[in-house]
Design an enzyme around this catalytic site. Sequence first.
Site, PDB file in Angstrom:
ATOM      1  N   GLY A   1       0.941  -1.298  -0.001  1.00  0.00           N
ATOM      2  CA  GLY A   1       0.009   0.192   0.058  1.00  0.00           C
ATOM      3  C   GLY A   1       0.875   1.420  -0.008  1.00  0.00           C
ATOM      4  O   GLY A   1       0.639   2.069  -0.636  1.00  0.00           O
ATOM      5  N   ASP A   2       1.928   1.119   0.643  1.00  0.00           N
ATOM      6  CA  ASP A   2       2.767   2.277   0.849  1.00  0.00           C
ATOM      7  C   ASP A   2       3.544   2.668  -0.751  1.00  0.00           C
ATOM      8  O   ASP A   2       3.759   3.773  -1.051  1.00  0.00           O
ATOM      9  CB  ASP A   2       4.254   2.286   1.799  1.00  0.00           C
ATOM     10  CG  ASP A   2       3.495   1.861   3.155  1.00  0.00           C
ATOM     11  OD1 ASP A   2       2.223   2.335   3.528  1.00  0.00           O
ATOM     12  OD2 ASP A   2       4.200   1.352   4.039  1.00  0.00           O
TER      13      ASP A   2
HETATM   14  P1  ADP Z   1      -0.303  -2.804   3.491  1.00  0.00           P
HETATM   15  O1  ADP Z   1      -0.722  -1.946   4.760  1.00  0.00           O
HETATM   16  O2  ADP Z   1       0.082  -4.175   3.526  1.00  0.00           O
HETATM   17  O3  ADP Z   1       0.444  -1.932   2.656  1.00  0.00           O
HETATM   18  P2  ADP Z   1      -2.760  -2.130   2.184  1.00  0.00           P
HETATM   19  O4  ADP Z   1      -3.982  -2.588   2.369  1.00  0.00           O
HETATM   20  O5  ADP Z   1      -2.661  -0.644   2.518  1.00  0.00           O
HETATM   21  O6  ADP Z   1      -1.804  -3.075   2.905  1.00  0.00           O
HETATM   22  O7  ADP Z   1      -2.300  -2.324   0.361  1.00  0.00           O
HETATM   23  C1  ADP Z   1      -2.552  -3.322  -0.200  1.00  0.00           C
HETATM   24  C2  ADP Z   1      -2.677  -3.236  -1.568  1.00  0.00           C
HETATM   25  O8  ADP Z   1      -1.950  -3.779  -2.547  1.00  0.00           O
HETATM   26  C3  ADP Z   1      -4.077  -3.543  -1.927  1.00  0.00           C
HETATM   27  O9  ADP Z   1      -5.084  -2.355  -1.895  1.00  0.00           O
HETATM   28  C4  ADP Z   1      -3.934  -3.917  -3.445  1.00  0.00           C
HETATM   29  O10 ADP Z   1      -4.239  -2.773  -4.317  1.00  0.00           O
HETATM   30  C5  ADP Z   1      -2.376  -4.414  -3.811  1.00  0.00           C
HETATM   31  N1  ADP Z   1      -2.185  -5.670  -3.782  1.00  0.00           N
HETATM   32  C6  ADP Z   1      -2.534  -6.754  -2.867  1.00  0.00           C
HETATM   33  N2  ADP Z   1      -2.259  -7.772  -3.133  1.00  0.00           N
HETATM   34  C7  ADP Z   1      -1.725  -7.645  -4.436  1.00  0.00           C
HETATM   35  C8  ADP Z   1      -1.000  -8.552  -5.235  1.00  0.00           C
HETATM   36  N3  ADP Z   1      -1.069 -10.017  -5.113  1.00  0.00           N
HETATM   37  N4  ADP Z   1      -0.558  -8.260  -6.637  1.00  0.00           N
HETATM   38  C9  ADP Z   1      -0.602  -6.766  -6.676  1.00  0.00           C
HETATM   39  N5  ADP Z   1      -1.339  -5.880  -5.942  1.00  0.00           N
HETATM   40  C10 ADP Z   1      -1.805  -6.462  -4.840  1.00  0.00           C
END
Ligand code: ADP
Length: 480
Positions: A466-467
């Site tokens: 997400g970051d």
């Molecule tokens: P974190 O706190 O771990 O950063 P977030 O919920 O803020 O988690 O962000 C995760 C984001 O990453 C999701 O909203 C999605 O857009 C993206 N994401 C999650 N899994 C995948 C994946 N397998 N491939 C590509 N993007 C992903």
Amino acid sequence: MLELVDSWNGLYERSLPENLAKIDQVPGVVLGFHATIDGLKAVRPDELARILAEDDALRQEVLESLGQVPLEINSPADLVIGLLDSMQKGKALQLMIRSEETFNWTMDKFGYDRLRIGGTSGNMANYLAPLGFAKILVYANPLTKEQAELFIDKPNLFVLVEEDGKFVLKPPRKAYEGEGVYAVHWIFEYPTDLKVKIPGLELTTPRANRYIAAWNPINNRLQVREDFKRGLLDRAADFSHFVISGFHILSENYPDGSTYRECLLPVADYLGQLKEAAPHLKQHYEFASIASPKIRQGIVDLILPHVDSLGLNEVELCALLRNIGRASLAEDIEAQDTIQAVLAGLVALMEHTKLNRIHLHDLGYYLCLQQKGFVPPKQTRAGLLLAATLAAARSLTGRIDDKADIKEGLGVDLSPRGLSRLQALAAHLEADQGFLTEGIASYGPYDLVFIPTKIVPKPVLTVGLGDIISSSAFIIGTME
Ligand code: ADP
């Protein structure tokens, strides 16, 4: 559907070279105020049993209070109760350690297996520097040798130092002061089916998860160093973007009777000063999950008025909607899980905060609303496309050593969830055919940009995705 897939894959491919070139044109990015040290520690049942066997009083206290998770850790018993509770339920839990004695006890009894960079700003620094931005300035305090060495060793990554009355940018490894690990965010990791057996308690973890216990007395109060504040005001002309985060480790109340508000006010005041002194510096606040409604409210009231842009996920959107008195919109998102509900929530948040831009990332799509005239929506879309390609590449390979590695993401398939949300949104907006392939529409006073994203089915690494998404989308998406 197939046509739509081809069309978006084409857009991803065509936009990449230009977006990669844009990275080189970014004057400089500042990241503050949350770089820390994570202490990774695999839970070992024999070690835990030994620590509890050694200390009868501790064991009694833990057994008596098991299940009553404290809000904060004030004693070794609190630390162990949190750990056992998380393990018993297989649920992630994060608590702040409030007593130095307990920090020392934990270090002495558990220690750590290895250290790694932590904190939103620390993570962003290590993800963004390899992409080749001209300058990345990260705030890290205290910057000891141990913290400095966890930053990636790249010539474009700096901290700000005052030398002979001048503010200079220096690589962290050339600027650290002293040695030692004074702040640690312990990440106790446990696998599924781990068995712990101590007299009076037996448990088996139902699923793999982690328990975070953080000791970070300086950053817990967000005391931003005065030299950094003055230095950034002095050197602001060198930078174009400021990505702010880290307020999630504040406490509602402190032992001396002060509250989170006294911590937020000076930061808010500084951001205001910075905006006035350097209006060209675009400011983004990256939201993180903050359990306390009061602290969330503090951020809405004190921090958001100073920034241009906000990044969040769908869970964080719901939390903020409850803060601004729109709980029913949050319930709609949770109950219906539709793009219409998400859009209604974003609009409510835009209206309340009057931000220039809000970027929501969810599994399979990103949706960005911005005030008309803030930046051209095509540039916003360029940022989103780059972020999605980068996130896909990183999930696929686990690492990005160079911006050329981003193109690995192009081979990843578009998310069916994202594509069906695009179609649902087009129908909801009664948009013309162009929206389905372009993802850009006018929506009341806002420009709306939607992209379906590429999702890696079996990701190698998802920590901090997400970051990466929010920071890269903001930086590239707001380039003039
Ligand atoms: P974190 O706190 O771990 O950063 P977030 O919920 O803020 O988690 O962000 C995760 C984001 O990453 C999701 O909203 C999605 O857009 C993206 N994401 C999650 N899994 C995948 C994946 N397998 N491939 C590509 N993007 C992903």
